[in-house]
Design a protein around this motif. Sequence first.
Motif, PDB file in Angstrom:
ATOM      1  N   ARG A 205       0.805  -1.338  -0.028  1.00  0.00           N
ATOM      2  CA  ARG A 205      -0.049   0.089  -0.021  1.00  0.00           C
ATOM      3  C   ARG A 205       0.727   1.093  -0.039  1.00  0.00           C
ATOM      4  NH1 ARG A 205      -3.812   1.927   4.760  1.00  0.00           N
ATOM      5  NH2 ARG A 205      -2.723   0.233   5.811  1.00  0.00           N
ATOM      6  N   ALA A 215      -2.979  12.797   0.764  1.00  0.00           N
ATOM      7  CA  ALA A 215      -3.684  12.926  -0.389  1.00  0.00           C
ATOM      8  C   ALA A 215      -4.399  11.805  -0.740  1.00  0.00           C
ATOM      9  CB  ALA A 215      -2.616  13.431  -1.212  1.00  0.00           C
ATOM     10  N   GLN A 216      -3.658  10.465  -0.678  1.00  0.00           N
ATOM     11  CA  GLN A 216      -4.566   9.329  -1.266  1.00  0.00           C
ATOM     12  C   GLN A 216      -3.695   8.086  -0.607  1.00  0.00           C
ATOM     13  OE1 GLN A 216      -5.418   9.104  -5.363  1.00  0.00           O
ATOM     14  NE2 GLN A 216      -5.978   6.942  -5.275  1.00  0.00           N
ATOM     15  N   GLU A 217      -4.585   7.151  -0.299  1.00  0.00           N
ATOM     16  CA  GLU A 217      -3.694   5.801   0.027  1.00  0.00           C
ATOM     17  C   GLU A 217      -4.531   4.564  -0.652  1.00  0.00           C
ATOM     18  OE1 GLU A 217      -4.596   4.086   4.019  1.00  0.00           O
ATOM     19  OE2 GLU A 217      -5.508   5.784   4.514  1.00  0.00           O
ATOM     20  N   ASP A 218      -3.726   3.653  -1.080  1.00  0.00           N
ATOM     21  CA  ASP A 218      -4.370   2.575  -2.099  1.00  0.00           C
ATOM     22  C   ASP A 218      -3.413   1.768  -2.196  1.00  0.00           C
ATOM     23  OD1 ASP A 218      -6.232   0.987  -3.293  1.00  0.00           O
ATOM     24  OD2 ASP A 218      -7.316   2.687  -3.972  1.00  0.00           O
ATOM     25  N   ASN A 222      -3.818   0.976  -8.285  1.00  0.00           N
ATOM     26  CA  ASN A 222      -4.891   2.030  -7.975  1.00  0.00           C
ATOM     27  C   ASN A 222      -4.488   3.204  -7.865  1.00  0.00           C
ATOM     28  OD1 ASN A 222      -6.459  -0.325  -7.983  1.00  0.00           O
ATOM     29  ND2 ASN A 222      -6.644  -0.536  -5.857  1.00  0.00           N
ATOM     30  N   ILE A 223      -3.359   3.467  -6.994  1.00  0.00           N
ATOM     31  CA  ILE A 223      -3.063   4.994  -7.177  1.00  0.00           C
ATOM     32  C   ILE A 223      -2.608   5.410  -8.479  1.00  0.00           C
ATOM     33  CG2 ILE A 223      -0.744   6.447  -6.224  1.00  0.00           C
ATOM     34  CD1 ILE A 223      -2.524   5.950  -3.979  1.00  0.00           C
ATOM     35  N   PRO A 227      -5.736   8.086  -9.856  1.00  0.00           N
ATOM     36  CA  PRO A 227      -5.458   8.958  -8.586  1.00  0.00           C
ATOM     37  C   PRO A 227      -6.650  10.000  -8.672  1.00  0.00           C
ATOM     38  CG  PRO A 227      -4.769   9.696 -11.074  1.00  0.00           C
ATOM     39  CD  PRO A 227      -5.267   7.998 -11.099  1.00  0.00           C
ATOM     40  N   ARG A 228      -6.640  10.342  -7.395  1.00  0.00           N
ATOM     41  CA  ARG A 228      -7.815  11.339  -7.108  1.00  0.00           C
ATOM     42  C   ARG A 228      -7.638  12.612  -7.195  1.00  0.00           C
ATOM     43  NH1 ARG A 228      -8.826   8.331  -1.226  1.00  0.00           N
ATOM     44  NH2 ARG A 228      -9.432   6.456  -2.060  1.00  0.00           N
ATOM     45  N   THR A 229      -6.472  13.058  -7.381  1.00  0.00           N
ATOM     46  CA  THR A 229      -6.268  14.596  -7.586  1.00  0.00           C
ATOM     47  C   THR A 229      -5.058  14.716  -8.445  1.00  0.00           C
ATOM     48  OG1 THR A 229      -4.367  14.548  -5.636  1.00  0.00           O
ATOM     49  CG2 THR A 229      -6.754  14.931  -5.098  1.00  0.00           C
ATOM     50  N   VAL A 232      -1.470  13.952  -6.880  1.00  0.00           N
ATOM     51  CA  VAL A 232      -1.518  12.407  -6.953  1.00  0.00           C
ATOM     52  C   VAL A 232      -1.083  12.161  -8.263  1.00  0.00           C
ATOM     53  CG1 VAL A 232      -2.246   9.994  -6.520  1.00  0.00           C
ATOM     54  CG2 VAL A 232      -2.604  12.064  -4.976  1.00  0.00           C
TER      55      VAL A 232
END
Length: 360
Positions: A205, A215-218, A222-223, A227-229, A232
């Motif tokens: 992870r 900012a994000q963890e996964d 998946n990162i 990415p969520r932003t 990232v």
Amino acid sequence: MSDIDIELISVRKTYGNALVVGDISLSIPKGEFVSLLGPSGCGKTTTLNMIAGFQEPTGGEIRIRGRNQAGVPPEKRNIGLVFQNYALFPHMTVAENVAFGLKMKGAPRAEIDQTVNTALKSVHLEGFEARYPKELSGGQQQRTALARAIAPRPSVLLLDEPLSNLDLKLREAMRVELKEIQQQLAMTFVYVTHDQEEAMAMSDRVVVMSGGVIAQEDKPENIYNAPRTSFVADFIGKSNILPVSAVPATGDQREITINHSNISLAVGSDQAGPPAARFCCIRPEDVRIIGAEASAEGANVLDGTISKIVNLGAHLDLWVTVDRDITIKALVRSSRSDQLKTGNHVSISIAPAAIRLLNE
């Protein structure tokens, strides 16, 4: 006993008015390899130091194996530490360095000898027992420091950029070795790095940090793929991050326009994305240079000019200017280097499913 080796609950760290780590919560199960990844100043090393007990959090709670660590000194936390500079004792042999922590605990001589042998075998340093640190290569020093850290069998191993002093080839080799050792020991590793390739290659992870927060963890894949932003997306791998405006959807079709241009792109019907997307992310490997022999059916096709080429051996990085202020990076095989030159007019295609919408 808890199956969670490390738990951070709303942990904060401030220095005066400066917020270094801001209200982060994180659970790390036993046996997981977790990387804290981010640029300098993002709070990752401070977070590691608070877990180790070198710094006290300003607020929140840190638990190791279910036990609150408030007021517990580093030597009582049952953790191992591997630093960037290895911190080996130059006047001690490899065996003596590895045995140091066991001696401090008052372990019997027979137990020390057996544990040292086992630790050195696990890091492939059999036969190096009598050597001194100055007689070792950088990789051997790194493995000695790792053996010293794991010899007392801590519940958790904390590693602060331990590969940063090694050359590229050795770093790549040590990534593989570290992951193999971690899996063999079934030990929890918390690894601090600014190198996204290290984090992606070794971790179960990845925790991406920015500005003192998560900012994000996964999982690594998946990162990378979701990415969520924009931060990232830009920090993990190479990306084209373009400012966009979303066009209202009609049926299953959704389009975006690249700001300050006449370029519109179709996005995948399964790309829900935020309703008011501000950016899109396109990975360079998803940008194809097309010619008469290639089909781009169903893809977004843009015409442009190659403005820059960087040859990286196995592949080329291409910068293709598709509008006055808009350049899209593409990744192509080096075997095409004779066909692609700076100044060439080319067409590129981008599959709608390869476009990721982001709201920040």
